[in-house]
Design a protein around this motif. Structure first.
Motif, mmCIF file in Angstrom:
data_model
loop_
_atom_site.group_PDB
_atom_site.id
_atom_site.type_symbol
_atom_site.label_atom_id
_atom_site.label_comp_id
_atom_site.label_asym_id
_atom_site.label_seq_id
_atom_site.Cartn_x
_atom_site.Cartn_y
_atom_site.Cartn_z
ATOM 1 N N MET A 1 -20.202 18.408 111.993
ATOM 2 C CA MET A 1 -20.280 17.717 113.138
ATOM 3 C C MET A 1 -21.652 16.524 113.066
ATOM 4 S SD MET A 1 -20.169 18.599 117.166
ATOM 5 C CE MET A 1 -20.824 17.535 118.207
ATOM 6 N N ILE A 2 -21.390 15.456 113.446
ATOM 7 C CA ILE A 2 -22.358 14.219 113.501
ATOM 8 C C ILE A 2 -23.092 14.438 114.825
ATOM 9 C CG2 ILE A 2 -23.098 12.048 113.463
ATOM 10 C CD1 ILE A 2 -20.872 11.469 111.495
ATOM 11 N N ASP A 3 -24.510 14.631 114.802
ATOM 12 C CA ASP A 3 -25.071 14.843 116.257
ATOM 13 C C ASP A 3 -25.445 13.561 116.832
ATOM 14 O OD1 ASP A 3 -27.129 17.526 114.611
ATOM 15 O OD2 ASP A 3 -25.379 17.656 116.155
ATOM 16 N N ASN A 4 -25.386 12.455 115.906
ATOM 17 C CA ASN A 4 -25.855 11.121 116.373
ATOM 18 C C ASN A 4 -24.355 10.292 116.829
ATOM 19 O OD1 ASN A 4 -26.465 8.277 116.827
ATOM 20 N ND2 ASN A 4 -28.223 8.817 115.516
ATOM 21 N N PRO A 5 -24.166 10.053 117.967
ATOM 22 C CA PRO A 5 -22.530 9.559 118.371
ATOM 23 C C PRO A 5 -22.762 7.898 117.807
ATOM 24 C CG PRO A 5 -24.223 9.476 120.268
ATOM 25 C CD PRO A 5 -25.094 10.309 119.019
ATOM 26 N N PHE A 6 -23.714 7.280 117.429
ATOM 27 C CA PHE A 6 -23.698 5.922 116.959
ATOM 28 C C PHE A 6 -23.246 5.661 115.584
ATOM 29 C CE2 PHE A 6 -26.542 5.538 120.622
ATOM 30 C CZ PHE A 6 -26.016 4.468 121.245
ATOM 31 N N VAL A 7 -23.448 6.792 114.850
ATOM 32 C CA VAL A 7 -23.329 6.888 113.417
ATOM 33 C C VAL A 7 -21.404 6.671 113.244
ATOM 34 C CG1 VAL A 7 -23.098 8.119 111.294
ATOM 35 C CG2 VAL A 7 -25.386 8.136 112.820
ATOM 36 N N GLY A 8 -21.142 5.732 112.421
ATOM 37 C CA GLY A 8 -20.006 5.726 111.946
ATOM 38 C C GLY A 8 -19.399 4.299 111.769
ATOM 39 N N LYS A 9 -18.121 4.048 111.858
ATOM 40 C CA LYS A 9 -17.526 2.343 112.047
ATOM 41 C C LYS A 9 -17.156 2.171 113.130
ATOM 42 C CE LYS A 9 -16.523 2.566 106.937
ATOM 43 N NZ LYS A 9 -15.506 2.384 105.982
ATOM 44 N N TRP A 10 -17.099 0.859 113.512
ATOM 45 C CA TRP A 10 -16.750 0.428 114.757
ATOM 46 C C TRP A 10 -16.040 -0.876 114.756
ATOM 47 C CZ3 TRP A 10 -18.682 3.117 119.339
ATOM 48 C CH2 TRP A 10 -19.687 4.107 119.246
ATOM 49 N N SER A 11 -14.929 -0.866 115.400
ATOM 50 C CA SER A 11 -14.299 -2.202 115.465
ATOM 51 C C SER A 11 -14.961 -3.112 116.634
ATOM 52 C CB SER A 11 -12.876 -2.283 115.747
ATOM 53 O OG SER A 11 -12.745 -1.595 116.901
ATOM 54 N N TYR A 12 -15.620 -4.241 116.103
ATOM 55 C CA TYR A 12 -16.533 -5.054 117.117
ATOM 56 C C TYR A 12 -15.619 -6.602 117.477
ATOM 57 C CZ TYR A 12 -20.278 -8.428 118.089
ATOM 58 O OH TYR A 12 -21.013 -9.498 118.694
ATOM 59 N N ARG A 13 -15.597 -6.788 118.800
ATOM 60 C CA ARG A 13 -15.410 -8.070 119.172
ATOM 61 C C ARG A 13 -16.452 -8.579 120.264
ATOM 62 N NH1 ARG A 13 -10.834 -4.559 118.888
ATOM 63 N NH2 ARG A 13 -9.118 -5.712 117.715
ATOM 64 N N SER A 14 -16.762 -9.729 120.328
ATOM 65 C CA SER A 14 -17.698 -10.330 121.338
ATOM 66 C C SER A 14 -16.752 -11.566 122.008
ATOM 67 C CB SER A 14 -18.785 -10.886 120.857
ATOM 68 O OG SER A 14 -18.576 -11.679 119.731
ATOM 69 N N LEU A 15 -17.169 -11.690 123.269
ATOM 70 C CA LEU A 15 -16.388 -12.678 124.147
ATOM 71 C C LEU A 15 -17.485 -13.658 124.857
ATOM 72 C CD1 LEU A 15 -13.805 -10.306 125.827
ATOM 73 C CD2 LEU A 15 -13.299 -12.110 123.908
ATOM 74 N N SER A 61 -33.187 0.620 116.945
ATOM 75 C CA SER A 61 -33.355 1.761 117.340
ATOM 76 C C SER A 61 -32.021 2.065 118.170
ATOM 77 C CB SER A 61 -34.596 1.507 118.279
ATOM 78 O OG SER A 61 -34.567 0.790 119.515
ATOM 79 N N ARG A 62 -32.248 3.495 118.701
ATOM 80 C CA ARG A 62 -31.469 3.928 119.605
ATOM 81 C C ARG A 62 -31.991 4.941 120.518
ATOM 82 N NH1 ARG A 62 -27.779 5.412 114.385
ATOM 83 N NH2 ARG A 62 -29.501 6.378 113.328
ATOM 84 N N ASP A 63 -31.613 5.314 121.588
ATOM 85 C CA ASP A 63 -32.229 6.077 122.458
ATOM 86 C C ASP A 63 -31.245 6.974 123.150
ATOM 87 O OD1 ASP A 63 -35.124 5.065 122.202
ATOM 88 O OD2 ASP A 63 -34.053 3.255 123.104
ATOM 89 N N TYR A 64 -31.833 8.098 123.638
ATOM 90 C CA TYR A 64 -31.021 8.908 124.706
ATOM 91 C C TYR A 64 -31.197 8.453 125.954
ATOM 92 C CZ TYR A 64 -31.095 12.737 121.125
ATOM 93 O OH TYR A 64 -30.988 13.423 119.837
ATOM 94 N N GLY A 65 -30.348 8.772 126.933
ATOM 95 C CA GLY A 65 -30.288 8.462 128.276
ATOM 96 C C GLY A 65 -28.834 8.567 128.829
ATOM 97 N N SER A 66 -28.700 7.913 129.750
ATOM 98 C CA SER A 66 -27.550 8.097 130.528
ATOM 99 C C SER A 66 -27.084 6.669 131.240
ATOM 100 C CB SER A 66 -27.596 9.153 131.869
ATOM 101 O OG SER A 66 -26.181 9.015 132.099
ATOM 102 N N PRO A 67 -26.576 5.704 130.394
ATOM 103 C CA PRO A 67 -25.868 6.286 129.145
ATOM 104 C C PRO A 67 -26.816 5.758 127.833
ATOM 105 C CG PRO A 67 -25.130 3.777 129.866
ATOM 106 C CD PRO A 67 -26.115 4.336 130.747
ATOM 107 N N MET A 68 -26.279 6.354 126.870
ATOM 108 C CA MET A 68 -27.379 6.284 125.599
ATOM 109 C C MET A 68 -27.288 4.673 125.144
ATOM 110 S SD MET A 68 -26.189 9.551 123.186
ATOM 111 C CE MET A 68 -27.516 9.587 122.143
ATOM 112 N N HIS A 69 -28.491 4.258 124.646
ATOM 113 C CA HIS A 69 -28.495 2.922 124.219
ATOM 114 C C HIS A 69 -28.946 2.576 122.822
ATOM 115 C CE1 HIS A 69 -31.793 -0.298 124.511
ATOM 116 N NE2 HIS A 69 -30.649 -0.910 124.969
ATOM 117 N N ALA A 70 -28.669 1.380 122.394
ATOM 118 C CA ALA A 70 -28.934 0.987 121.060
ATOM 119 C C ALA A 70 -29.328 -0.559 121.178
ATOM 120 C CB ALA A 70 -27.605 1.042 120.095
ATOM 121 N N ARG A 71 -30.396 -0.876 120.395
ATOM 122 C CA ARG A 71 -30.956 -2.186 120.466
ATOM 123 C C ARG A 71 -31.118 -2.537 118.987
ATOM 124 N NH1 ARG A 71 -33.508 -6.069 124.055
ATOM 125 N NH2 ARG A 71 -34.423 -7.534 122.880
ATOM 126 N N PHE A 72 -30.439 -3.703 118.491
ATOM 127 C CA PHE A 72 -30.544 -3.685 116.868
ATOM 128 C C PHE A 72 -30.641 -5.375 116.562
ATOM 129 C CE2 PHE A 72 -26.396 -2.391 118.063
ATOM 130 C CZ PHE A 72 -25.496 -2.984 117.608
#
Length: 138
Positions: A1-15, A61-72
């Motif tokens: 099991m991956i402990d980091n929920p951001f790890v993996g592949k994501w389909s991305y769309r921006s509007l 970086s990515r951070d714990y929180g509610s909700p979890m946050h990523a900035r890159f």
């Protein structure tokens, strides 16, 4: 099991953030591709975002929180010129009664520096902000 929920592949769309409801949904497209976030320490984010004809290396970086946050930031050379985009995203919390809910990230992206537009002789200016969502598929 991956402990980091951001790890993996994501389909991305921006509007584009245009409030005109008369505008066709397809006219709001800013970008689309795949984000791949690498395994690593929780606080560090590396990976790649890309699609047909473009690819940017991700670092942030990515951070714990509610909700979890990523900035890159995504940096790369596309068509012989540098592209730089900055992203800020939030992991959508799990709904207790959600049906087939997939992990999703929602956020904002800004074009940090200008680059050539999709039409010859045009420029995609710096400072354009769009909303994005990404859905995890791997």
């Amino acid at each position: 099991m991956i402990d980091n929920p951001f790890v993996g592949k994501w389909s991305y769309r921006s509007l584009l953030n245009d409030p005109d409801l008369k505008l066709a949904f397809n006219d709001l497209e800013f970008g689309q591709g795949v984000i791949e976030i690498n395994e690593g320490p929780m606080q560090i984010l590396t990976g790649v975002i890309g699609g047909p004809g473009w690819s940017l290396a991700l670092k942030g970086s990515r951070d714990y929180g509610s909700p979890m946050h990523a900035r890159f930031q995504g940096v790369g050379v596309v068509g012989g010129e540098q592209w730089i985009y900055d992203y800020q995203g939030y992991l959508v919390p799990h709904w207790p009664n959600g049906v087939q809910q997939r992990p999703a990230m929602v956020g904002s992206v800004i074009r940090t520096i200008p680059h050539s537009g999709s039409e010859p002789g045009t420029v995609s200016p710096a400072g354009v902000v769009a909303s994005f969502y990404a859905v995890k598929f791997d």
